[in-house]
Scaffold this motif. Structure first.
Motif, PDB file in Angstrom:
ATOM      1  N   ALA A 159       0.834  -1.210   0.000  1.00  8.53           N
ATOM      2  CA  ALA A 159       0.000   0.000   0.000  1.00  8.53           C
ATOM      3  C   ALA A 159       0.869   1.260   0.000  1.00  8.53           C
ATOM      4  O   ALA A 159       0.580   2.223  -0.727  1.00  8.53           O
ATOM      5  N   ARG A 160       1.931   1.270   0.810  1.00  5.13           N
ATOM      6  CA  ARG A 160       2.821   2.428   0.885  1.00  5.13           C
ATOM      7  C   ARG A 160       3.507   2.664  -0.458  1.00  5.13           C
ATOM      8  O   ARG A 160       3.571   3.787  -0.940  1.00  5.13           O
ATOM      9  N   GLU A 161       4.005   1.605  -1.073  1.00  2.00           N
ATOM     10  CA  GLU A 161       4.733   1.750  -2.321  1.00  2.00           C
ATOM     11  C   GLU A 161       3.835   2.181  -3.480  1.00  2.00           C
ATOM     12  O   GLU A 161       4.295   2.839  -4.399  1.00  2.00           O
ATOM     13  N   GLN A 162       2.578   1.813  -3.418  1.00  2.00           N
ATOM     14  CA  GLN A 162       1.648   2.162  -4.498  1.00  2.00           C
ATOM     15  C   GLN A 162       0.748   3.338  -4.124  1.00  2.00           C
ATOM     16  O   GLN A 162      -0.302   3.543  -4.723  1.00  2.00           O
ATOM     17  N   ARG A 163       1.170   4.129  -3.169  1.00  2.00           N
ATOM     18  CA  ARG A 163       0.374   5.249  -2.678  1.00  2.00           C
ATOM     19  C   ARG A 163      -0.071   6.175  -3.807  1.00  2.00           C
ATOM     20  O   ARG A 163      -1.155   6.755  -3.753  1.00  2.00           O
ATOM     21  N   GLY A 164       0.725   6.291  -4.850  1.00  2.00           N
ATOM     22  CA  GLY A 164       0.392   7.177  -5.966  1.00  2.00           C
ATOM     23  C   GLY A 164      -0.881   6.783  -6.694  1.00  2.00           C
ATOM     24  O   GLY A 164      -1.501   7.607  -7.357  1.00  2.00           O
ATOM     25  N   MET A 165      -1.284   5.516  -6.567  1.00  3.13           N
ATOM     26  CA  MET A 165      -2.529   5.068  -7.204  1.00  3.13           C
ATOM     27  C   MET A 165      -3.727   5.190  -6.263  1.00  3.13           C
ATOM     28  O   MET A 165      -4.858   5.108  -6.711  1.00  3.13           O
ATOM     29  N   ALA A 166      -3.475   5.389  -4.984  1.00  2.00           N
ATOM     30  CA  ALA A 166      -4.562   5.404  -4.001  1.00  2.00           C
ATOM     31  C   ALA A 166      -5.613   6.472  -4.305  1.00  2.00           C
ATOM     32  O   ALA A 166      -6.802   6.227  -4.183  1.00  2.00           O
ATOM     33  N   GLY A 167      -5.172   7.648  -4.707  1.00  2.00           N
ATOM     34  CA  GLY A 167      -6.114   8.728  -4.982  1.00  2.00           C
ATOM     35  C   GLY A 167      -6.458   8.877  -6.454  1.00  2.00           C
ATOM     36  O   GLY A 167      -7.073   9.870  -6.846  1.00  2.00           O
ATOM     37  N   ALA A 168      -6.075   7.900  -7.245  1.00  2.00           N
ATOM     38  CA  ALA A 168      -6.330   7.981  -8.689  1.00  2.00           C
ATOM     39  C   ALA A 168      -7.825   7.884  -8.980  1.00  2.00           C
ATOM     40  O   ALA A 168      -8.574   7.240  -8.247  1.00  2.00           O
TER      41      ALA A 168
ATOM     42  N   ILE B 284       7.488  -1.620 -11.475  1.00  2.00           N
ATOM     43  CA  ILE B 284       8.130  -0.313 -11.458  1.00  2.00           C
ATOM     44  C   ILE B 284       8.345   0.067 -10.004  1.00  2.00           C
ATOM     45  O   ILE B 284       7.566  -0.321  -9.136  1.00  2.00           O
ATOM     46  N   CYS B 285       9.404   0.798  -9.755  1.00  2.00           N
ATOM     47  CA  CYS B 285       9.600   1.347  -8.411  1.00  2.00           C
ATOM     48  C   CYS B 285       8.580   2.475  -8.279  1.00  2.00           C
ATOM     49  O   CYS B 285       8.788   3.582  -8.771  1.00  2.00           O
ATOM     50  N   ALA B 286       7.459   2.161  -7.642  1.00  2.00           N
ATOM     51  CA  ALA B 286       6.316   3.075  -7.603  1.00  2.00           C
ATOM     52  C   ALA B 286       6.443   4.140  -6.519  1.00  2.00           C
ATOM     53  O   ALA B 286       5.708   5.128  -6.553  1.00  2.00           O
TER      54      ALA B 286
END
Length: 170
Positions: free
Chosen positions: A86-95, A120-122
């Motif tokens: 979840a932390r690493e993919q945080r950029g998709m959380a608010g998508a 990818i290193c997200a």
């Protein structure tokens, strides 16, 4: 991290083999990578651990890379209950729902072409940046993509090893 010995590296060096193996497996699902790092303990510094990680990553076979990638969920679908994912993919959380649907479609097309998840290193990337990256990389040859994946895994491993040393190895 610096070149001096830190409490985190001392803690890691002192772990029993089974605990160190488990901690390394959490950082990277490749057993070959973990075995190589484990065999080189104790590490004098965090930088020495990172250098060993980079060297082990460079030596991974296609099968080892596949094993490492199997430990990563698709972008936009972090593992339920996994705080690292979840932390690493945080950029998709608010998508937006539109972007999430687009990423699902791109993930499936990528997986169909290459036979594995888009990796990818997200960390620190927005959903749009990840979408743009998959759109660009889907045009790669399998050989180009394997080396890109190797590079991205190396970045992820360094982030995860840094966190392991900073947060402790309980």
């Amino acid at each position: 991290m610096t070149s001096r010995t830190t409490p985190g590296i001392a803690r890691f060096n002192a772990l029993p083999e089974a605990a160190a193996t488990a901690a390394l497996h959490e950082a990277c699902a490749s057993s070959a990578w973990g075995s190589k790092l484990l065999a080189q303990r104790p590490y004098a510094t965090a930088d020495a651990l990172f250098a060993a990680s980079d060297a082990a990553m460079a030596d991974l076979t296609a099968g080892d890379l596949a094993e490492a990638m199997a430990g990563h969920p698709p972008i936009g679908r972090p593992k339920p209950g996994d705080p690292t994912s979840a932390r690493e993919q945080r950029g998709m959380a608010g998508a937006s729902e539109e972007l999430k649907a687009e990423m699902l479609e791109l993930n499936l097309a990528y997986q169909e072409k290459f036979g594995h998840v888009f990796l990818i290193c997200a960390t620190g990337r927005t959903g749009e940046q990840m979408r743009d990256a998959v759109e660009e990389r889907i045009g790669n040859s399998p050989e180009q993509e394997r080396e890109t994946v190797r590079s991205e895994l190396g970045k992820i491993n360094r982030i995860r090893l840094t966190r392991l040393l900073e947060e402790g190895t309980a």
